[in-house]
Design a protein around this motif. Sequence first.
Motif, mmCIF file in Angstrom:
data_model
loop_
_atom_site.group_PDB
_atom_site.id
_atom_site.type_symbol
_atom_site.label_atom_id
_atom_site.label_comp_id
_atom_site.label_asym_id
_atom_site.label_seq_id
_atom_site.Cartn_x
_atom_site.Cartn_y
_atom_site.Cartn_z
ATOM 1 N N ASP A 10 43.633 40.004 42.743
ATOM 2 C CA ASP A 10 44.397 39.833 44.030
ATOM 3 C C ASP A 10 45.573 40.853 43.397
ATOM 4 O O ASP A 10 45.972 41.045 42.931
ATOM 5 C CB ASP A 10 45.317 38.814 43.549
ATOM 6 N N LEU A 54 38.176 35.920 44.082
ATOM 7 C CA LEU A 54 38.685 37.591 45.194
ATOM 8 C C LEU A 54 39.917 36.919 46.335
ATOM 9 O O LEU A 54 39.686 35.607 46.674
ATOM 10 C CB LEU A 54 37.529 38.168 45.829
ATOM 11 N N ASP A 55 40.808 37.322 46.144
ATOM 12 C CA ASP A 55 42.246 37.379 47.397
ATOM 13 C C ASP A 55 41.644 38.021 48.066
ATOM 14 O O ASP A 55 41.387 39.123 48.503
ATOM 15 C CB ASP A 55 43.172 37.710 46.720
ATOM 16 N N VAL A 56 42.169 37.101 49.835
ATOM 17 C CA VAL A 56 41.743 38.067 50.911
ATOM 18 C C VAL A 56 42.311 38.714 51.264
ATOM 19 O O VAL A 56 42.163 40.202 51.538
ATOM 20 C CB VAL A 56 40.821 36.589 52.188
ATOM 21 N N ASP A 62 40.892 45.276 51.823
ATOM 22 C CA ASP A 62 41.056 44.150 51.577
ATOM 23 C C ASP A 62 40.134 42.781 51.301
ATOM 24 O O ASP A 62 39.021 43.572 50.935
ATOM 25 C CB ASP A 62 41.702 43.736 52.720
ATOM 26 N N GLY A 63 40.556 42.112 51.053
ATOM 27 C CA GLY A 63 39.154 41.040 50.615
ATOM 28 C C GLY A 63 37.859 41.170 50.612
ATOM 29 O O GLY A 63 36.927 41.067 50.015
ATOM 30 N N THR A 66 36.287 44.198 50.397
ATOM 31 C CA THR A 66 35.605 44.434 48.954
ATOM 32 C C THR A 66 34.756 43.341 48.229
ATOM 33 O O THR A 66 33.614 43.773 47.556
ATOM 34 C CB THR A 66 36.924 44.349 47.984
ATOM 35 N N MET A 81 35.780 33.201 47.160
ATOM 36 C CA MET A 81 37.389 33.848 48.087
ATOM 37 C C MET A 81 39.032 32.685 48.080
ATOM 38 O O MET A 81 38.488 31.117 47.460
ATOM 39 C CB MET A 81 37.080 34.427 49.987
ATOM 40 N N THR A 83 42.112 31.878 49.556
ATOM 41 C CA THR A 83 42.886 32.381 50.975
ATOM 42 C C THR A 83 44.033 31.653 51.373
ATOM 43 O O THR A 83 44.391 30.634 50.842
ATOM 44 C CB THR A 83 42.121 32.648 52.027
#
Lengths: 143, 568
Positions: A10, A54-56, A62-63, A66, A81, A83
């Motif tokens: 993040d 994983l942050d979007v 971006d997520g 990635t 994810m 979000t």
Amino acid sequence: MAVANVLLVDDEIPFVETMTKRLKKRDLEVMSAHNGPDALKALEDHPGIEVVILDVKMPGMDGIDTLKEIKKSFPLTEVIMLTGHATVESAIDGMKLGAFDYLMKPCDNDQLMEKVKEAAAKKQQHENKIIEARMKEITSRRI
Amino acid sequence: MIRDATKAINQPYYRSLTRNIILIIIFVTFTPGALVMGVIWEEYNVAYTEKVFSHLRELVQKHRQNIDSFLQEKLADIQLIVSNLNFEKLRDERRLGILFQSAQALYGQVFVDLGLVDDKGMQAAYVGPFKLEKANYADAKWFREAIASEFYISDVFLGLRGHPHFVVAVRHQWQGRFWILRATINFEAFNTVVTNLRVGKTGIAFLLNRNGEFQTKKPEGVELDEVAYGNFFKNADVMENDISYVESRDHKGEKHIYLGALLNNGNWLLVFRQNYDDALADLIGFQKITVIISLLGGLAIVVMAYFLSRRMVNRIARADREKEMMNQQVIETGKLASIGELAAGIAHEINNPVAIMVEEAGWIQDLLEEEEFGRSENLEEFQRALNQINTQGKRCKEITHKLLSFARKTDSRVQNVEINTLIEDILGLSYQRAKYMNVAIHTHFGEDLPQVKMSPSEMQQVLLNMINNALDVMEKKGGTLDISTALEDDHVTIEIADNGPGIHPDHLPRVFDPFFTTKPVGKGTGLGLSICYGIINKMGGNIDVKSAIDVGTVFKIKIPVPFETGVQ
């Protein structure tokens, strides 16, 4: 032994820091990264990582991007994810791309733990299957 | 909307537009029409008048010839007698009688009598109905004039017998002395010859002598103006054989035309008199018809111009209003869209810090569970506070999420929508407001409603609009808002019922009209319900409204269910 080996990605550093502490307290092995490339590098350096949170929405890579990279290079690693609501659509896209699940920020810690465990279990299951398959192959080869 | 348009037509702008169109139509139609009409009118008048007058001239000319030849004929008869027989022979009354009888046999009663007069004025012989033998004409005017010339036709006079008559006389010489054979012409017969010319209703002919005295019976209604007739003779003299023409008004003010022609060697004037209007009766008839047709045509044009332009302006007014409404809608949509983007940005930006706060609180909570804090007095207080932070964080999250879900770009993509869920989402936004207004919101959701195909964001707009309206009217007193959904045949219905003050019956038919609002200026655009109406209409549904003063208002939205899902 840790419940699971987790990589937290993040761009919000305080969030990552606190989250890391909290997850560690819950017996998770936690590593952190603040952007996409760092995350990929971390995965490369530490093959033991089972689940990526994983942050979007991140600046630069971006997520979703990635996620694509992760799935390409480390197909067995599970991705959860994170979000904000505005990016629910992209989280759904992420699911289609092979993410394990998504959670809305701010998320409930217990819920997150649950997901992480499930994801780790799924990964282990996959790995076990692969090992089994290999073993079968090897045994059948001998015969 | 039509009523609005008729209202709009009364605005000064549309009034002047209407007037201008009417004037232009009238001007463009009338000007060439009037010019053509004028030219044809004038030409026709001139041509027709000329035709009438030349016809009358010819008539008078011929009539003059008739009369002249009548007189000449009589004169020739007498001359014949005179040239064949001398005074001596004619003195014999028996012979004169035979001549008279044969003349009468030949010409009927034209000759009244025959007389032989010597140069002293003594009647030497006489045949006729009167006892005029030996009469002395020495002092008679006609005799003096007749003895002075070879032929003579007298004016009409009364004479010895006391009847109007005139004399035709021929002078001859016998034994060095003049004598005269004269014949009296039947006045009636001559009168008939002259006056049998009748044209139209008022066309008559008569004879005048140089003194302006009638030589025929005086026709009724003809008053002689001596001066005019004097002029007439002067004119006629100048014109010789031609016909003179005079127009004048009689004492009643009626216009007459007079045609005059000299005859009997210029001693008499044949006058033809006719009422002007009568002479041109056909022309006047034609003129009347033309005027009537022009007036009717003009009237038709004016009426047509009036209605046509009103209709046109009505259309224009309606188009203007529609355009205005479109503009307003575009502005409104634009506003919503930009608010939406703003809200989305803010919500997202707030989410992250809130997430961190919640995480930090969670971390403190985690730490509190460790043993060294377990003995703290305020442990419970800490935990309560941290829980509160957690709860409020979640509330923030909820608010931002709802804001986001509503404020996303209006998107008219059609999806399958669960009506009940949609309504709950919207109500989530309104609960807070309702609470402050003391309004209780009750929902009665029908179960197993089929999914409906619609654009969720548009439907959100409709519902939020209507719920806000309901809340607005209950702002002062509070009340209850009942929202119910149901499946009716092949429609999903949504009823939004408030128990506010109700809508005045006069306003009820207009609530869906654009720009109709009862809110104070600046508070409402009057567009909300009309946009809702448009959206629902587009979905193939409709909105009904029922209202009673002091009881409340019910809006009922009906949305058709797609066929395949509707029957399950």
